[in-house]
Design a protein around this motif. Structure first.
Motif, mmCIF file in Angstrom:
data_model
loop_
_atom_site.group_PDB
_atom_site.id
_atom_site.type_symbol
_atom_site.label_atom_id
_atom_site.label_comp_id
_atom_site.label_asym_id
_atom_site.label_seq_id
_atom_site.Cartn_x
_atom_site.Cartn_y
_atom_site.Cartn_z
ATOM 1 N N LEU A 132 0.837 -1.187 0.000
ATOM 2 C CA LEU A 132 0.000 0.000 0.000
ATOM 3 C C LEU A 132 0.878 1.245 0.000
ATOM 4 N N SER A 133 0.345 2.316 -0.550
ATOM 5 C CA SER A 133 1.088 3.567 -0.632
ATOM 6 C C SER A 133 1.313 4.143 0.764
ATOM 7 N N ALA A 134 2.553 4.542 1.043
ATOM 8 C CA ALA A 134 2.850 5.168 2.332
ATOM 9 C C ALA A 134 2.166 6.529 2.440
ATOM 10 N N VAL A 176 -4.784 3.327 -1.328
ATOM 11 C CA VAL A 176 -4.433 2.867 -2.671
ATOM 12 C C VAL A 176 -3.151 2.041 -2.620
ATOM 13 N N ALA A 177 -2.954 1.235 -3.656
ATOM 14 C CA ALA A 177 -1.801 0.346 -3.733
ATOM 15 C C ALA A 177 -0.766 0.869 -4.718
ATOM 16 N N GLU A 178 0.482 0.486 -4.498
ATOM 17 C CA GLU A 178 1.577 0.806 -5.419
ATOM 18 C C GLU A 178 1.495 -0.157 -6.609
ATOM 19 N N ARG A 179 0.612 0.157 -7.487
ATOM 20 C CA ARG A 179 0.346 -0.697 -8.652
ATOM 21 C C ARG A 179 0.084 0.168 -9.861
ATOM 22 N N TYR A 192 3.888 -3.988 -9.701
ATOM 23 C CA TYR A 192 3.706 -3.683 -8.284
ATOM 24 C C TYR A 192 4.997 -3.167 -7.668
ATOM 25 N N GLY A 193 4.836 -2.269 -6.685
ATOM 26 C CA GLY A 193 5.835 -2.145 -5.653
ATOM 27 C C GLY A 193 5.551 -3.304 -4.724
ATOM 28 N N GLU A 194 6.389 -4.327 -4.740
ATOM 29 C CA GLU A 194 6.052 -5.612 -4.142
ATOM 30 C C GLU A 194 5.923 -5.541 -2.621
ATOM 31 N N LEU A 195 4.924 -6.230 -2.109
ATOM 32 C CA LEU A 195 4.727 -6.325 -0.667
ATOM 33 C C LEU A 195 5.812 -7.219 -0.078
#
Length: 319
Positions: free
Chosen positions: A224-226, A231-234, A248-251
């Motif tokens: 998720l976005s910091a 929202v997600a880093e996608r 993705y910015g991977e989890l």
């Protein structure tokens, strides 16, 4: 669709046993496809990436809610090589890529097949915005070389491969192209329908377009976005309405990812979907919190080849 397009193909190969006729794509299309793959490989290799191969038949993929796999003798054909490549990242391989076959059940249409070629790549220490620039450079430079031009024509429209890409958030896209907001669409369970019918056809007009910051409940394996945890880093990449890539910015939080997996499994149980086996190696990475900070992208190579040759159906570049 294949039968109506057969006249444009260079050859037809009859199966002597079944009588079925298989249509082979034009020679020029397959040559362009091969050259495009060669140029993309060179792009990765020149930047220090390692090309890898991972198993095609696996015990279980990530239990994504709406992606169904094809069973193969008690295991499953992979829908993507994602989890196995992440195991390699955790083992100390910082920049990796692979071209390979992937499989998804009930995928049919002019830009879908149950078996297709995926290009997937990962970079450690890279955020999802930096991966966006990397992807733009790779695609545009490779297309410009294979086409020997700065533009491409696809379905009667011209795409400028030198233009800066458009970057638009999902929320902005709903404001621009839909009668309701992203949040309202999500709450009323028509998010996917509006994405397909109202938004996607408008994306990638004349240049590459990145659709970013998906709702958090569509994060899948993305963090998720910091700045905005709703929202997600996608991002997804489009050219002339065709979705080409998902990144993705991977989890990297193992406990959170395992929790998401369990919620997805429960959702799949409720819709009567197949139960997958445990991706044991990747789950071990998660339990050890061993996945480094990284970003990754899955790109539909057949779709990119289809755009490069201005095909009207993916079967024109895929036997």
């Amino acid at each position: 669709m294949l039968l109506t397009m057969a006249q444009d193909f260079t050859s037809a190969v009859p199966d002597q046993t079944s009588g079925t006729v298989f249509y082979v794509p034009p020679q020029g299309n397959l040559q362009q496809r091969a050259m495009l793959k060669k140029l993309m490989r060179e792009f990765f290799d020149e930047r220090g990436f390692l090309e890898v191969d991972t198993p095609v038949r696996i015990a279980g993929p990530a239990p994504e809610e709406y992606i169904d796999c094809i069973e193969a003798a008690g295991k499953f054909l992979r829908p993507s090589p994602e989890l196995e490549m992440k195991v390699l990242l955790a083992a100390g391989f910082p920049k990796i890529y692979q071209f390979g076959p992937c499989f998804r059940a009930d995928e049919h249409g002019w830009k879908h097949r149950e078996e297709f070629t995926m290009l997937e790549y990962y970079i450690t220490g890279c955020n999802y915005r930096e991966l966006m620039q990397f992807t733009t450079d790779m695609i545009c430079s490779s297309l410009r070389k294979v086409l020997q031009a700065n533009t491409l024509d696809f379905h009667g429209r011209c795409v400028d491969l030198t233009a800066p890409p458009e970057i638009i958030t999902v929320a902005e896209a709903f404001e621009r192209y839909c009668p309701m907001s992203m949040i309202e669409a999500d709450q009323q369970d028509c998010f996917d329908e509006l994405m397909v019918t109202a938004i996607e056809p408008q994306l990638g007009r004349g240049r590459l377009t990145y659709l970013t910051n998906y709702p958090a409940n569509r994060a899948s394996l993305a963090q998720l976005s910091a700045a905005d945890p709703t929202v997600a880093e996608r991002w997804e990449l489009y050219i002339e309405g065709v979705e080409l890539a998902n990144a993705y910015g991977e989890l990297t939080n193992g406990a959170e990812q395992l929790e998401r997996f369990e919620k997805s499994r429960e959702f799949r149980r409720q819709r009567g979907a197949a139960e997958y086996g445990e991706p044991a190696a990747f789950n071990d990475v998660l339990r050890r919190n061993a996945l480094p900070v990284c970003s990754g992208c899955a790109l539909g190579f057949d779709r990119l080849a289809m755009i490069a040759v201005n095909a009207s159906d993916i079967s024109e570049v895929l036997f």
